[in-house]
Design a protein around this motif. Structure first.
Motif, mmCIF file in Angstrom:
data_model
loop_
_atom_site.group_PDB
_atom_site.id
_atom_site.type_symbol
_atom_site.label_atom_id
_atom_site.label_comp_id
_atom_site.label_asym_id
_atom_site.label_seq_id
_atom_site.Cartn_x
_atom_site.Cartn_y
_atom_site.Cartn_z
ATOM 1 N N PRO A 207 -8.247 1.992 -11.433
ATOM 2 C CA PRO A 207 -9.327 1.173 -10.860
ATOM 3 C C PRO A 207 -10.727 1.686 -11.192
ATOM 4 C CG PRO A 207 -7.597 1.539 -9.244
ATOM 5 C CD PRO A 207 -7.289 2.427 -10.405
ATOM 6 N N ILE B 136 -2.593 3.248 -10.268
ATOM 7 C CA ILE B 136 -1.516 2.455 -9.684
ATOM 8 C C ILE B 136 -0.439 2.358 -10.761
ATOM 9 C CG2 ILE B 136 -0.815 0.191 -8.813
ATOM 10 C CD1 ILE B 136 -3.700 -0.158 -7.801
ATOM 11 N N ALA C 19 1.138 3.130 -5.446
ATOM 12 C CA ALA C 19 -0.207 2.583 -5.277
ATOM 13 C C ALA C 19 -0.942 3.242 -4.122
ATOM 14 C CB ALA C 19 -0.135 1.065 -5.064
ATOM 15 N N THR D 19 -3.835 5.142 -2.268
ATOM 16 C CA THR D 19 -5.287 5.090 -2.490
ATOM 17 C C THR D 19 -5.858 6.429 -2.924
ATOM 18 O OG1 THR D 19 -5.651 5.492 -0.121
ATOM 19 C CG2 THR D 19 -5.606 3.189 -0.868
ATOM 20 N N GLY E 104 -3.388 -2.757 -4.520
ATOM 21 C CA GLY E 104 -4.798 -2.506 -4.785
ATOM 22 C C GLY E 104 -5.581 -3.808 -4.835
ATOM 23 N N GLU E 105 -6.806 -3.730 -5.323
ATOM 24 C CA GLU E 105 -7.688 -4.894 -5.313
ATOM 25 C C GLU E 105 -7.467 -5.836 -6.497
ATOM 26 O OE1 GLU E 105 -11.645 -3.450 -5.108
ATOM 27 O OE2 GLU E 105 -11.475 -2.668 -3.062
ATOM 28 N N GLN F 23 0.872 -1.173 0.000
ATOM 29 C CA GLN F 23 0.000 0.000 0.000
ATOM 30 C C GLN F 23 0.908 1.220 0.000
ATOM 31 O OE1 GLN F 23 -2.287 -0.587 3.584
ATOM 32 N NE2 GLN F 23 -3.924 -1.659 2.519
#
Length: 405
Positions: A313, A283, A276, A278, A260-261, A240
């Motif tokens: 994202p 990213i 990366a 948030t 990330g996801e 992160q």
């Protein structure tokens, strides 16, 4: 509001002070009257006193100059290593040397007098609002440090820990040496996997060596989670924030970064940077050497050196950018802010992380773009003075920075 006559008098006074500071920094002996004039100027404000203290502190000047030298050396070495991957027969290692002392002193003089240069700009733009941060106590730059979270949830503040053994996780000794965390593998408990997390708060950055020998540099407000021993057929960690990796080669166990996801970065042995956070739109994975494979949202790309993969994202998109400025990408690691073509909100996010401040906008985000580099060892106020040259203004209330149009 001061009269025009007073403004001109102040301008003349500050111009003379700038000359006195420059002469003092470059080794000239000032007369008693000139020293008395400097003393009166120092007593006008906290900012003036702090500036004069910097100039008179020989150790501080030496440390600043050494920092600049290290930044230049790291950037030169990174560029040579990168070019060697592209054209190995041509590249020669450059000679790295300190500039002569006199040149360094002039460079330091220029940096320390930025505040006075900003004053000149304001005199030429009398309709602009007055700067509202110079009288506050200087906000220091970030430094080395992190928090280590062990498998049992206990935490250790590494910037206050001494050298030596930090902890023992399933037979793996965790050592701290000169501000760098390292793992010495031992006989771990069979079938048991222990995970550690190293996190950097705002205003901290940190370097660690993972159990496989991979070197990781963590930027501010970042975290990396990893096993205390890599025993399987792959080496997987979670990131992160932002980190730069120099991965230890192991053909039998690919190194994988989950960010990330939906983004996975897979490598065998290479150096690359991952951003990366948030609160960033993408990213970004930037490759310096070797090769990495990016997987995101059912898309896969393989990067070459100087390419960057941007995963968005919000739209599930993966885009590759060529000929990326790797100096700009790695500026944070090498002790610099690189604001080349950066928007105001991009710049403010970097300042938030490094100086541990909150940024708010009085009337939306002005469409301002910046250029150039700034040493990260400057105080926040020094950086703001430089940024004001792009016609942006600030008000500092404690650790809240208000951006004004």
């Amino acid at each position: 509001m001061p009269t025009d006559e007073h403004s001109l008098m102040d301008h003349a006074f500050e111009e003379n002070i700038a000359q006195l500071l420059h002469r003092q920094l470059t080794g000239e002996v000032l007369s008693a009257a000139e020293q008395q004039e400097l003393e009166a100027w120092k007593n006008k404000s906290v900012h003036n006193a702090a500036l004069l203290q910097k100039i008179n502190d020989e150790a501080s000047i030496h440390q600043l100059l050494q920092t600049w030298h290290n930044i230049d050396r790291n950037r030169a070495q990174n560029k040579v290593r990168f070019l060697a991957m592209l054209q190995p027969p041509v590249v020669r290692q450059p000679r790295l040397r300190l500039l002569r002392s006199k040149i360094f002193r002039y460079a330091a003089a220029a940096t320390l007098l930025i505040g006075i240069a900003t004053f000149y700009w304001q005199q030429q733009h009398p309709n602009k609002p007055a700067v509202a941060f110079r009288e506050t106590a200087p906000i220091a730059p970030g430094k080395e440090g992190a928090i280590l979270t062990l498998a049992d949830g206990s935490q250790m503040v590494l910037d206050s820990a001494g050298n030596g053994l930090v902890a023992n996780q399933n037979g793996t000794r965790i050592m701290l040496q000169n501000g760098q965390l390292a793992y010495n593998a031992g006989g771990g408990t069979s079938g048991t996997i222990a995970f550690n997390t190293v996190s950097t708060p705002k205003g901290r950055q940190f370097k660690l060596i993972l159990p496989d020998g991979t070197s990781v540099w963590l930027n501010a407000a970042s975290a990396i989670t990893y096993p205390t021993a890599f025993n399987g057929h792959e080496r997987t960690i979670t990131l992160q924030g932002e980190a730069y990796f120099e991965v230890a080669t192991n053909d039998k166990a690919p190194f994988k970064v989950t960010a990330g996801e939906a983004t996975t970065i897979e490598v065998l042995g290479t150096s690359f940077n991952v951003n990366a956070y948030t609160n960033e739109n993408n990213i970004r994975t930037t490759l310096l050497s070797g090769a990495v494979r990016i997987k995101a949202y059912q898309q896969t790309v393989t990067l070459k050196p100087a390419q960057q993969a941007a995963v968005k994202p919000s739209t599930a998109q993966l885009v590759v950018h060529n000929a990326v400025n790797t100096d700009q990408v790695l500026a944070w690691k090498n002790g610099l802010f690189n604001f080349e073509n950066a928007s105001l909100d991009e710049v403010m996010r970097q300042l938030e992380r490094w100086y541990d401040i909150e940024v708010v906008y009085e009337k939306g985000i002005p469409p301002t773009r910046f250029g150039g580099e700034i040493n990260k060892q400057n105080t926040l106020q020094d950086v703001l003075q430089i940024l004001e040259g792009s016609n942006v203004h600030f008000q500092l209330q404690g650790r809240k920075l208000i951006v004004m149009p």
